[in-house]
Design a protein around this motif. Structure first.
Motif, PDB file in Angstrom:
ATOM      1  N   SER A  40       0.650  -1.138   0.033  1.00 23.10           N
ATOM      2  CA  SER A  40      -0.001  -0.075  -0.141  1.00 23.10           C
ATOM      3  C   SER A  40       0.888   1.261  -0.120  1.00 23.10           C
ATOM      4  O   SER A  40       0.352   2.423   0.527  1.00 23.10           O
ATOM      5  CB  SER A  40      -1.107  -0.079   1.186  1.00 23.10           C
ATOM      6  OG  SER A  40      -1.745  -1.089   1.124  1.00 23.10           O
ATOM      7  N   PHE A  41       1.946   1.303  -0.343  1.00 26.63           N
ATOM      8  CA  PHE A  41       3.058   2.437  -0.279  1.00 26.63           C
ATOM      9  C   PHE A  41       2.908   3.118  -1.772  1.00 26.63           C
ATOM     10  O   PHE A  41       2.427   4.200  -1.644  1.00 26.63           O
ATOM     11  CB  PHE A  41       4.351   2.169  -0.077  1.00 26.63           C
ATOM     12  CG  PHE A  41       5.101   3.153   0.430  1.00 26.63           C
ATOM     13  CD1 PHE A  41       5.039   3.988   1.542  1.00 26.63           C
ATOM     14  CD2 PHE A  41       6.498   3.471  -0.229  1.00 26.63           C
ATOM     15  CE1 PHE A  41       5.716   5.213   1.718  1.00 26.63           C
ATOM     16  CE2 PHE A  41       7.250   4.409  -0.293  1.00 26.63           C
ATOM     17  CZ  PHE A  41       6.873   5.598   0.986  1.00 26.63           C
ATOM     18  N   MET A  42       3.250   2.322  -2.615  1.00 27.08           N
ATOM     19  CA  MET A  42       3.135   3.340  -3.969  1.00 27.08           C
ATOM     20  C   MET A  42       3.259   2.183  -5.174  1.00 27.08           C
ATOM     21  O   MET A  42       4.165   1.341  -5.066  1.00 27.08           O
ATOM     22  CB  MET A  42       4.392   3.898  -4.018  1.00 27.08           C
ATOM     23  CG  MET A  42       4.550   5.033  -5.379  1.00 27.08           C
ATOM     24  SD  MET A  42       3.008   6.301  -5.522  1.00 27.08           S
ATOM     25  CE  MET A  42       3.085   6.524  -7.368  1.00 27.08           C
ATOM     26  N   ASP A  43       2.262   2.385  -6.032  1.00 25.98           N
ATOM     27  CA  ASP A  43       2.167   1.346  -7.254  1.00 25.98           C
ATOM     28  C   ASP A  43       3.035   1.812  -8.374  1.00 25.98           C
ATOM     29  O   ASP A  43       2.610   2.690  -8.993  1.00 25.98           O
ATOM     30  CB  ASP A  43       0.707   1.284  -7.337  1.00 25.98           C
ATOM     31  CG  ASP A  43       0.469   0.227  -8.571  1.00 25.98           C
ATOM     32  OD1 ASP A  43       1.456  -0.198  -9.293  1.00 25.98           O
ATOM     33  OD2 ASP A  43      -0.950   0.183  -9.117  1.00 25.98           O
ATOM     34  N   GLY A  44       3.870   1.072  -8.480  1.00 26.00           N
ATOM     35  CA  GLY A  44       5.009   1.847  -9.643  1.00 26.00           C
ATOM     36  C   GLY A  44       4.689   1.384 -11.181  1.00 26.00           C
ATOM     37  O   GLY A  44       5.037   1.795 -12.013  1.00 26.00           O
ATOM     38  N   ASN A  45       3.892   0.035 -11.051  1.00 22.30           N
ATOM     39  CA  ASN A  45       3.409  -0.453 -12.437  1.00 22.30           C
ATOM     40  C   ASN A  45       1.718  -0.455 -12.730  1.00 22.30           C
ATOM     41  O   ASN A  45       1.726  -0.902 -13.700  1.00 22.30           O
ATOM     42  CB  ASN A  45       4.037  -1.722 -12.568  1.00 22.30           C
ATOM     43  CG  ASN A  45       3.350  -3.074 -11.626  1.00 22.30           C
ATOM     44  OD1 ASN A  45       2.582  -2.632 -10.838  1.00 22.30           O
ATOM     45  ND2 ASN A  45       3.554  -4.273 -11.897  1.00 22.30           N
ATOM     46  N   HIS A  46       1.250   0.339 -11.944  1.00 22.57           N
ATOM     47  CA  HIS A  46      -0.226   0.401 -12.446  1.00 22.57           C
ATOM     48  C   HIS A  46      -1.130  -0.714 -12.397  1.00 22.57           C
ATOM     49  O   HIS A  46      -1.738  -0.813 -13.286  1.00 22.57           O
ATOM     50  CB  HIS A  46       0.046   1.424 -13.513  1.00 22.57           C
ATOM     51  CG  HIS A  46       0.534   2.515 -13.613  1.00 22.57           C
ATOM     52  ND1 HIS A  46       0.763   3.353 -14.775  1.00 22.57           N
ATOM     53  CD2 HIS A  46       1.295   3.169 -12.433  1.00 22.57           C
ATOM     54  CE1 HIS A  46       1.584   4.175 -14.419  1.00 22.57           C
ATOM     55  NE2 HIS A  46       1.978   4.470 -13.244  1.00 22.57           N
ATOM     56  N   ASP A  47      -0.947  -1.714 -11.271  1.00 30.58           N
ATOM     57  CA  ASP A  47      -1.819  -2.644 -11.156  1.00 30.58           C
ATOM     58  C   ASP A  47      -2.504  -2.530 -10.043  1.00 30.58           C
ATOM     59  O   ASP A  47      -3.239  -3.438  -9.656  1.00 30.58           O
ATOM     60  CB  ASP A  47      -1.123  -4.184 -11.486  1.00 30.58           C
ATOM     61  CG  ASP A  47       0.011  -4.279 -10.352  1.00 30.58           C
ATOM     62  OD1 ASP A  47       0.209  -3.289  -9.430  1.00 30.58           O
ATOM     63  OD2 ASP A  47       0.411  -5.428 -10.072  1.00 30.58           O
ATOM     64  N   PRO A  56       9.353  -1.026  -7.177  1.00 35.24           N
ATOM     65  CA  PRO A  56       9.626   0.160  -8.041  1.00 35.24           C
ATOM     66  C   PRO A  56       8.964   1.449  -7.236  1.00 35.24           C
ATOM     67  O   PRO A  56       9.359   2.651  -7.528  1.00 35.24           O
ATOM     68  CB  PRO A  56       8.954  -0.212  -9.260  1.00 35.24           C
ATOM     69  CG  PRO A  56       9.350  -1.698  -9.390  1.00 35.24           C
ATOM     70  CD  PRO A  56       9.126  -2.104  -8.059  1.00 35.24           C
ATOM     71  N   GLY A  57       7.594   1.245  -6.811  1.00 42.01           N
ATOM     72  CA  GLY A  57       7.048   2.224  -6.100  1.00 42.01           C
ATOM     73  C   GLY A  57       7.954   2.858  -4.982  1.00 42.01           C
ATOM     74  O   GLY A  57       8.043   4.156  -4.752  1.00 42.01           O
ATOM     75  N   VAL A  58       8.594   1.977  -4.106  1.00 43.34           N
ATOM     76  CA  VAL A  58       9.253   2.388  -3.158  1.00 43.34           C
ATOM     77  C   VAL A  58      10.671   3.322  -3.587  1.00 43.34           C
ATOM     78  O   VAL A  58      10.675   4.349  -3.156  1.00 43.34           O
ATOM     79  CB  VAL A  58       9.741   1.219  -2.412  1.00 43.34           C
ATOM     80  CG1 VAL A  58      10.673   1.629  -1.170  1.00 43.34           C
ATOM     81  CG2 VAL A  58       8.635   0.528  -1.738  1.00 43.34           C
TER      82      VAL A  58
END
Ligand code: GLC
Ligand code: CA
Length: 563
Positions: A17-24, A30-32
């Motif tokens: 729940s931190f950051m979605d880097g690949n949009h799923d 990658p979000g971190v």
């Protein structure tokens, strides 16, 4: 002796729940990486990441299927290595969760353990804890004991192929490992060393006090004393410490509730400790309603401020000189602190700042949980389908059995469940709060227009601005980290006041934990200058201070040198 991790601010990342880097819709590594500059900018120097291993996600990663693989939800091993490299480049250390107590039931070890026809059945069967069924008076098959696990469920599940029950103190998809088996331990050590070789700086030891069990399996209900904090678990931790943790100079944060002084020193005493910091829970759930004992943490009463203060005091007294102290408000297993101990509506910003001030001037190391720094609030889930946490579903059934209506059960669960802390981090006021462009895996907690990093970054009076200030203050002033703490009028039912006295200066912290006006009595208040507060104006110090709802102020004075 000063260790590398002392005085460094820790931040807990709940990866999903931190950051979605690949949009799923799922947070990932990658979000971190994308958000490392943000973490640096608020004064973080160590991140702890919740389990990133391959997992069927029954307990969102605490059920590991393959310790050597990164979950495809979260990225690849190359992403992981890149995270380590980029974090290290900007001076951030990375520690990962280490789950030693159990695996997923989909782990190959358990697959072999449960299948008598598997070529390695005998070896792996003993990696877990099995017991023959009992027969009751009516001749019916029963589990070996009536023990109840941490998710409110029976600890035994029957497996027909072996005609045995296996032990699981969490969900039935998380069978407990047998720490009396040396081959299993050797496999674990290899795995730990493999992650050390990938460059991690330490571990958070999940469920550290549960590794040993009472192998007599006595009848008991709920029976926690037979699978938690048994003396021998210290031996396992010490072995890992001597062989791996200390030689590699790792930071070890251990999760273990309910320790007494001797145990605390065995965990994190400077001389004999197996770990460096202890995640204990003395200050958590200080608002359980004593008139509803059958509901445990699900009941909610008045916040017992004295209990919270005394817990911090006790831990400081135990560890202040002989070991290292850790302070934090909450993690991914408790409700949002502002909804829990503050006011998530009327006094949102003020109570968020009060909680920050009450905590972050204390000595030791601190952990900030993701979203705490912007005052994220609890969810208001109304339907069972909105919940994600495995614990909710067993407890829902328990509550229904107790006679609660559907609505009552959902209300209790919604207020107190772990999902509260697990909703997506709110970065902007845009779609899905900038966490992801698509519907996230769990519903958002809401109020993204004010509760988001972007808008709070531009507001000097925001909760985030105060966190940034306090975290940087901790970094730059060792008087806090290495100071001694003295509570003021600890039996005052509503205030939370203390002094932190360092080598060259002293901080005075005055806070009102309630949503009503209170007054406090102070002495020795000369020469203090205001530092920060939860209200615009910081009043001059007086012997009797009248404090508005959730008022909190910090003052500082230089210490006269002793001649
Ligand atoms: C720890 C974790 C919790 C998890 C449990 C089982 O308590 O913090 O989230 O469910 O261990 O691994
Ligand atoms: Ca993703």
């Amino acid at each position: 002796m000063r260790q590398w991790w002392m005085g460094k601010n820790i931040y807990q990342i709940y990866l999903r729940s931190f950051m979605d880097g690949n949009h799923d819709g799922i947070g990932d590594i990658p979000g971190v990486i994308m958000k490392l500059p943000y973490l640096k900018s608020i004064g973080i120097e160590i991140i702890w990441i919740s389990p990133h291993y391959d997992s069927p996600m029954d307990d969102y990663g605490y059920d590991v299927r393959d310790f050597y693989r990164v979950s495809s939800d979260y990225g690849t091993i190359d992403d992981f290595k890149q995270l380590i490299t980029e974090a290290h480049q900007i001076g951030i250390k990375v520690i990962i969760d280490l789950v030693l107590n159990h695996t997923s039931d989909e782990h190959p070890w358990f697959q072999a353990a449960k299948d008598p026809n598997h070529p390695e059945h005998v070896k792996y069967h003993d990696y877990y804890i099995w017991h023959k069924p009992k027969t009751d008076d009516a001749g019916l098959m029963q589990p070996p004991t009536s023990w109840i696990g941490w998710f409110g469920d029976r600890t035994w599940t029957y497996h027909p192929l072996t005609d045995e029950y296996y032990l699981h103190i969490f969900s039935k998809k998380m069978p407990d490992l047998n720490w009396r088996n040396h081959e299993m331990i050797d496999d674990m050590k290899r795995m730990i060393l493999w992650w050390v070789a990938q460059g991690v700086d330490g571990f958070r030891l999940d469920a550290a006090n549960h590794l040993e069990k009472n192998w007599e399996f006595p009848e008991a209900y709920p029976g926690y004393e037979h699978f938690s904090s048994l003396p021998k678990h210290h031996d396992y931790l010490h072995m890992l410490s001597e062989e791996i943790f200390k030689p590699h100079d790792l930071l070890i944060l251990g999760e273990s509730g309910g320790a007494n002084k001797a145990e605390a020193l065995a965990y994190v005493g400077y001389h004999q400790g197996s770990m460096n910091m202890l995640i204990q829970f003395g200050h958590c759930w200080a608002d359980i309603d004593p008139t509803q004992p059958q509901l445990g943490k699900w009941s909610q009463g008045v916040v017992d401020v004295v209990k919270i203060k005394k817990s911090f005091q006790t831990w400081y007294q135990i560890l202040g000189h002989d070991g290292w102290n850790l302070i934090y408000w909450h993690n991914h297993d408790q409700p949002r602190i502002i909804s829990h101990y503050g006011s998530d509506r009327r006094y949102h910003a003020r109570s968020g700042k009060m909680l920050a001030i009450a905590l972050y001037l204390m000595p030791g190391s601190c952990i900030c949980y993701q979203g705490e720094e912007i005052g994220m609030v609890n969810v208001r889930f109304r339907k069972l389908e909105q919940f994600r946490d495995v614990e909710v579903f067993t407890e829902y059934d328990n509550m229904r059995r107790m006679g609660k209506t559907k609505r009552q059960a959902l209300r209790l669960l919604s207020r107190r469940c772990r999902d509260n802390a697990r909703t997506p981090m709110q970065w902007t006021h845009g779609a899905y709060a900038g966490f992801s462009p698509v519907q996230p895996w769990i519903d958002m907690s809401g109020r993204k227009h004010t509760i988001n990093v972007q808008s709070q970054s531009h507001d000097p009076s925001s909760i985030l601005s105060l966190y940034r200030f306090l975290l940087k203050l901790r970094r730059s002033d060792d008087n806090i980290t290495f100071g001694t703490i003295e509570f003021i009028d600890i039996d005052h039912p509503d205030s939370f006041c203390y002094r932190t006295v360092g080598a060259t200066c002293e901080y005075l912290v005055i806070t009102n934990f309630r949503n009503r006006t209170i007054s406090v009595q102070l002495d020795d208040i000369h020469k203090f200058a205001p530092v920060t507060g939860s209200l615009k104006r910081i009043p001059p110090l007086k012997n009797r201070m009248v404090l508005a709802p959730f008022a909190a102020f910090v003052y500082r004075r230089t210490r006269r040198r002793e001649s």
